[in-house]
Design a protein around this motif. Structure first.
Motif, PDB file in Angstrom:
ATOM      1  N   LEU A   1     -50.095  -0.570 -79.593  1.00  0.00           N
ATOM      2  CA  LEU A   1     -48.958  -0.976 -80.049  1.00  0.00           C
ATOM      3  C   LEU A   1     -48.316  -2.106 -79.516  1.00  0.00           C
ATOM      4  O   LEU A   1     -47.477  -2.945 -80.092  1.00  0.00           O
ATOM      5  CB  LEU A   1     -47.661   0.201 -79.695  1.00  0.00           C
ATOM      6  N   ALA A   2     -48.658  -2.313 -78.126  1.00  0.00           N
ATOM      7  CA  ALA A   2     -48.175  -3.856 -77.565  1.00  0.00           C
ATOM      8  C   ALA A   2     -48.851  -4.861 -78.300  1.00  0.00           C
ATOM      9  O   ALA A   2     -48.225  -6.024 -78.480  1.00  0.00           O
ATOM     10  CB  ALA A   2     -48.659  -3.671 -76.121  1.00  0.00           C
TER      11      ALA A   2
ATOM     12  N   PHE B   1     -38.504  -4.397 -63.342  1.00  0.00           N
ATOM     13  CA  PHE B   1     -38.766  -5.747 -63.768  1.00  0.00           C
ATOM     14  C   PHE B   1     -38.552  -6.027 -65.358  1.00  0.00           C
ATOM     15  O   PHE B   1     -37.965  -6.989 -65.730  1.00  0.00           O
ATOM     16  CB  PHE B   1     -40.435  -6.086 -63.657  1.00  0.00           C
ATOM     17  N   ALA B   2     -38.953  -5.108 -66.168  1.00  0.00           N
ATOM     18  CA  ALA B   2     -38.857  -5.263 -67.768  1.00  0.00           C
ATOM     19  C   ALA B   2     -37.391  -5.105 -68.037  1.00  0.00           C
ATOM     20  O   ALA B   2     -36.807  -6.064 -68.779  1.00  0.00           O
ATOM     21  CB  ALA B   2     -39.528  -3.820 -68.305  1.00  0.00           C
ATOM     22  N   SER B   3     -36.430  -4.356 -67.488  1.00  0.00           N
ATOM     23  CA  SER B   3     -35.181  -4.237 -67.733  1.00  0.00           C
ATOM     24  C   SER B   3     -34.343  -5.663 -67.208  1.00  0.00           C
ATOM     25  O   SER B   3     -33.588  -6.223 -67.883  1.00  0.00           O
ATOM     26  CB  SER B   3     -34.516  -3.181 -67.126  1.00  0.00           C
ATOM     27  N   ALA B   4     -35.032  -6.496 -65.869  1.00  0.00           N
ATOM     28  CA  ALA B   4     -34.149  -7.684 -65.668  1.00  0.00           C
ATOM     29  C   ALA B   4     -34.709  -8.901 -66.812  1.00  0.00           C
ATOM     30  O   ALA B   4     -33.938  -9.534 -67.022  1.00  0.00           O
ATOM     31  CB  ALA B   4     -34.702  -7.843 -64.304  1.00  0.00           C
ATOM     32  N   ALA B   5     -36.015  -8.585 -67.012  1.00  0.00           N
ATOM     33  CA  ALA B   5     -36.507  -9.479 -68.236  1.00  0.00           C
ATOM     34  C   ALA B   5     -35.678  -9.430 -69.426  1.00  0.00           C
ATOM     35  O   ALA B   5     -35.188 -10.370 -70.031  1.00  0.00           O
ATOM     36  CB  ALA B   5     -38.035  -9.440 -68.613  1.00  0.00           C
TER      37      ALA B   5
ATOM     38  N   ASN C   1     -41.167  -9.588 -74.797  1.00  0.00           N
ATOM     39  CA  ASN C   1     -42.172  -9.419 -73.676  1.00  0.00           C
ATOM     40  C   ASN C   1     -41.952  -8.191 -72.668  1.00  0.00           C
ATOM     41  O   ASN C   1     -42.686  -7.500 -72.299  1.00  0.00           O
ATOM     42  CB  ASN C   1     -42.383 -10.469 -73.083  1.00  0.00           C
ATOM     43  N   ALA C   2     -40.422  -8.060 -72.609  1.00  0.00           N
ATOM     44  CA  ALA C   2     -40.055  -6.912 -71.839  1.00  0.00           C
ATOM     45  C   ALA C   2     -40.342  -5.553 -72.351  1.00  0.00           C
ATOM     46  O   ALA C   2     -40.904  -4.679 -71.715  1.00  0.00           O
ATOM     47  CB  ALA C   2     -38.571  -6.997 -71.482  1.00  0.00           C
ATOM     48  N   ALA C   3     -40.210  -5.366 -73.753  1.00  0.00           N
ATOM     49  CA  ALA C   3     -40.601  -4.384 -74.470  1.00  0.00           C
ATOM     50  C   ALA C   3     -42.066  -4.058 -74.355  1.00  0.00           C
ATOM     51  O   ALA C   3     -42.644  -3.000 -74.108  1.00  0.00           O
ATOM     52  CB  ALA C   3     -40.166  -4.251 -75.987  1.00  0.00           C
ATOM     53  N   ASN C   4     -42.680  -5.041 -74.468  1.00  0.00           N
ATOM     54  CA  ASN C   4     -44.258  -4.897 -73.938  1.00  0.00           C
ATOM     55  C   ASN C   4     -44.596  -4.260 -72.678  1.00  0.00           C
ATOM     56  O   ASN C   4     -45.583  -3.588 -72.703  1.00  0.00           O
ATOM     57  CB  ASN C   4     -45.091  -6.180 -74.250  1.00  0.00           C
TER      58      ASN C   4
ATOM     59  N   VAL D   1     -32.705 -19.892 -77.869  1.00  0.00           N
ATOM     60  CA  VAL D   1     -32.397 -18.509 -78.389  1.00  0.00           C
ATOM     61  C   VAL D   1     -33.733 -18.029 -78.772  1.00  0.00           C
ATOM     62  O   VAL D   1     -33.926 -16.720 -78.665  1.00  0.00           O
ATOM     63  CB  VAL D   1     -31.314 -18.684 -79.626  1.00  0.00           C
ATOM     64  N   LEU D   2     -34.628 -18.775 -79.368  1.00  0.00           N
ATOM     65  CA  LEU D   2     -35.991 -18.355 -79.747  1.00  0.00           C
ATOM     66  C   LEU D   2     -36.849 -17.793 -78.651  1.00  0.00           C
ATOM     67  O   LEU D   2     -37.258 -16.737 -78.675  1.00  0.00           O
ATOM     68  CB  LEU D   2     -36.521 -19.100 -80.860  1.00  0.00           C
ATOM     69  N   MET D   3     -36.626 -18.465 -77.619  1.00  0.00           N
ATOM     70  CA  MET D   3     -37.355 -18.129 -76.396  1.00  0.00           C
ATOM     71  C   MET D   3     -36.875 -16.946 -75.562  1.00  0.00           C
ATOM     72  O   MET D   3     -37.651 -16.404 -75.172  1.00  0.00           O
ATOM     73  CB  MET D   3     -37.337 -19.424 -75.427  1.00  0.00           C
ATOM     74  N   ALA D   4     -35.707 -16.880 -75.729  1.00  0.00           N
ATOM     75  CA  ALA D   4     -34.847 -15.623 -75.094  1.00  0.00           C
ATOM     76  C   ALA D   4     -35.411 -14.472 -75.946  1.00  0.00           C
ATOM     77  O   ALA D   4     -35.615 -13.234 -75.462  1.00  0.00           O
ATOM     78  CB  ALA D   4     -33.501 -15.775 -75.138  1.00  0.00           C
ATOM     79  N   ILE D   5     -35.288 -14.415 -77.262  1.00  0.00           N
ATOM     80  CA  ILE D   5     -35.913 -13.493 -78.026  1.00  0.00           C
ATOM     81  C   ILE D   5     -37.248 -12.926 -77.729  1.00  0.00           C
ATOM     82  O   ILE D   5     -37.626 -11.917 -77.568  1.00  0.00           O
ATOM     83  CB  ILE D   5     -35.713 -13.764 -79.578  1.00  0.00           C
ATOM     84  N   GLU D   6     -38.092 -14.082 -77.727  1.00  0.00           N
ATOM     85  CA  GLU D   6     -39.571 -13.552 -77.315  1.00  0.00           C
ATOM     86  C   GLU D   6     -39.706 -13.106 -75.675  1.00  0.00           C
ATOM     87  O   GLU D   6     -40.186 -12.284 -75.604  1.00  0.00           O
ATOM     88  CB  GLU D   6     -40.302 -14.955 -77.065  1.00  0.00           C
TER      89      GLU D   6
END
Length: 111
Positions: A72-73, A14-18, A44-47, A35-40
């Motif tokens: 860390l999250a 799920f995280a890799s797909a996000a 969130n995928a890293a979190n 672009v800003l939303m995609a960075i967010e």
């Protein structure tokens, strides 16, 4: 399995797909807000990965503490909030100057 009923691989998929969707959004979109939303989405995928690895770890060790992954999250969420505030401020300033939120029009910022 110490994390619960859902296997760790599902969280990772799920995280890799996000993250992939976010990366596609950064590379394909021209609107600065998108672009800003995609960075967010990528943050969130890293979190999700951080919390999933924390939850499924056997023992993080005494130096990490019992909730190191969650802390860390929370730190990443705080940095993401600051990034959004600065990003939206920059987008608003650029919009006032060029009357568009298109990232292709911001090339004159280079100098």
């Amino acid at each position: 399995m110490t994390g619960g009923d859902i296997p760790l691989s599902w969280f990772l998929l799920f995280a890799s797909a996000a993250f992939a969707i976010g990366l596609f959004g950064v590379l394909a979109r021209r609107n600065a807000i998108a672009v800003l939303m995609a960075i967010e989405l990528m943050l969130n995928a890293a979190n999700i990965n951080l919390v999933a690895f924390w939850r499924y770890s056997d023992s993080p060790g005494p130096e990490a503490g019992p909730i190191a992954g969650v802390m860390l999250a929370i730190f990443v969420i705080t940095v993401a909030a600051a990034e959004v505030a600065v990003g939206i401020a920059l987008i608003l300033l650029c919009y006032r100057r060029w009357h568009a939120a298109d990232v292709d029009r911001y090339d004159s910022l280079a100098g």
